[in-house]
Design an enzyme around this catalytic site. Sequence first.
Site, PDB file in Angstrom:
ATOM      1  N   SER A 199       0.833  -1.202   0.000  1.00  0.00           N
ATOM      2  CA  SER A 199       0.000   0.000   0.000  1.00  0.00           C
ATOM      3  C   SER A 199       0.875   1.261   0.000  1.00  0.00           C
ATOM      4  O   SER A 199       1.719   1.419  -0.883  1.00  0.00           O
ATOM      5  CB  SER A 199      -0.954  -0.047   1.195  1.00  0.00           C
ATOM      6  OG  SER A 199      -1.972   0.930   1.073  1.00  0.00           O
ATOM      7  N   ASP A 297      -9.277  -3.328  -6.449  1.00  0.00           N
ATOM      8  CA  ASP A 297      -8.550  -2.397  -5.589  1.00  0.00           C
ATOM      9  C   ASP A 297      -8.595  -1.008  -6.232  1.00  0.00           C
ATOM     10  O   ASP A 297      -8.529  -0.876  -7.458  1.00  0.00           O
ATOM     11  CB  ASP A 297      -7.101  -2.878  -5.464  1.00  0.00           C
ATOM     12  CG  ASP A 297      -6.303  -2.189  -4.362  1.00  0.00           C
ATOM     13  OD1 ASP A 297      -6.352  -0.947  -4.286  1.00  0.00           O
ATOM     14  OD2 ASP A 297      -5.616  -2.888  -3.609  1.00  0.00           O
ATOM     15  N   HIS A 327      -8.579  -4.100  -1.632  1.00  0.00           N
ATOM     16  CA  HIS A 327      -7.344  -3.654  -0.990  1.00  0.00           C
ATOM     17  C   HIS A 327      -7.143  -4.353   0.358  1.00  0.00           C
ATOM     18  O   HIS A 327      -8.022  -4.350   1.212  1.00  0.00           O
ATOM     19  CB  HIS A 327      -7.399  -2.139  -0.784  1.00  0.00           C
ATOM     20  CG  HIS A 327      -6.071  -1.529  -0.451  1.00  0.00           C
ATOM     21  ND1 HIS A 327      -5.035  -1.493  -1.355  1.00  0.00           N
ATOM     22  CD2 HIS A 327      -5.598  -0.937   0.677  1.00  0.00           C
ATOM     23  CE1 HIS A 327      -3.993  -0.892  -0.807  1.00  0.00           C
ATOM     24  NE2 HIS A 327      -4.302  -0.558   0.429  1.00  0.00           N
TER      25      HIS A 327
END
Length: 356
Positions: A199, A297, A327
């Site tokens: 991330s 995502d 995600h």
Amino acid sequence: MDKNIFAPDRRTALRWMTCAGAAMLPGGSLSAKETGAAAGLPFVDPELREAAKQIIAMTSGFYPMGPSKLPMLRAAIAKAQMPDHPAVPVRTVMAPVGKGLGEVKLYVLNEKPDGAARPAILHTHGGGFITGSALLEIGGLIDLARELDCVIVSVEYSLAPEAPWSVSMEQTYAGLLWLYRQAAALGVDRARIAVAGESAGGGHAALLARTARDRGEVPVAFQCLIYPMLDDRTGSTWNPAPGLGCIGWDGDANRYGWRAFLGQRPGQAHVPHRAVPARAASLAGLPPAFIAVGSIDLFAREDIAYAQRLTASGVPAELLVLPGAFHGFDKVMPGAWVSRQVLAARSAAYRRAFGL
């Protein structure tokens, strides 16, 4: 559903967000945030769907994202503790940053100064640039260090908005430089050092690879980017189709994360390109990359585009797009098929890069 695969509790959801403090909402009608995220459920892999429902409910209290939510987002950081009796040695080091920025805390895992030199990973944690902690990720890094028999150094960089991108970038680079200079004492092969993160940590790792290329001090061998946060324009000047990119980390959160990191409104023409991996003028000369992202995502489009740019620039890039994955899917359901697939692919990519 097997409780070992997904435990529908607050701790599980907040680890996925790399933060804490949200409470389960009471029953009744859905909030606007929940309603929007629920539109994405038909796109979710069936094995992940129940987990997605729990994530939607548990994270609704974080929105709309803004400064007032930071204490709640960061509640877990103060409670983070080193695992008892870790399976590999773990120690804390303070490394100099330079440029008047003092020192940065590093967690050093699995060093073995005696014996053959082994590969190493410089890891940067996730959290949207605004939350998260290296200490919260130690458990997973211990597993990775054991699996690959490698050294891992994780950087406790400063968070935005209190620290802008220029500060955290220098801190992560200081961690990489410390690892390179201490290679002999750590039992590390200088020719096999990778940068990695998930991330926002993937965004930091991509910036770190570029900074290392430009400064010419540390030859980075590989970059492992798991659903990396690469482009400030996502959620600002570009949004995914309805139902996509809306479970957990969405466009609203992304705008705030990037605004805090950049110190200005994201998506503009004149943001500092050194702070945004996707805005780099050239990707030539970067180390080979492994990039993985779920198809639903928020970062899917930017990650696919980055892999394409790397390839077009002559940089070997492996791209894995997991169908129906949102995600952080692998954090909440590590036993799911898509989670096992990404972990196996990541391990294989490291082994190829390190010649294991």
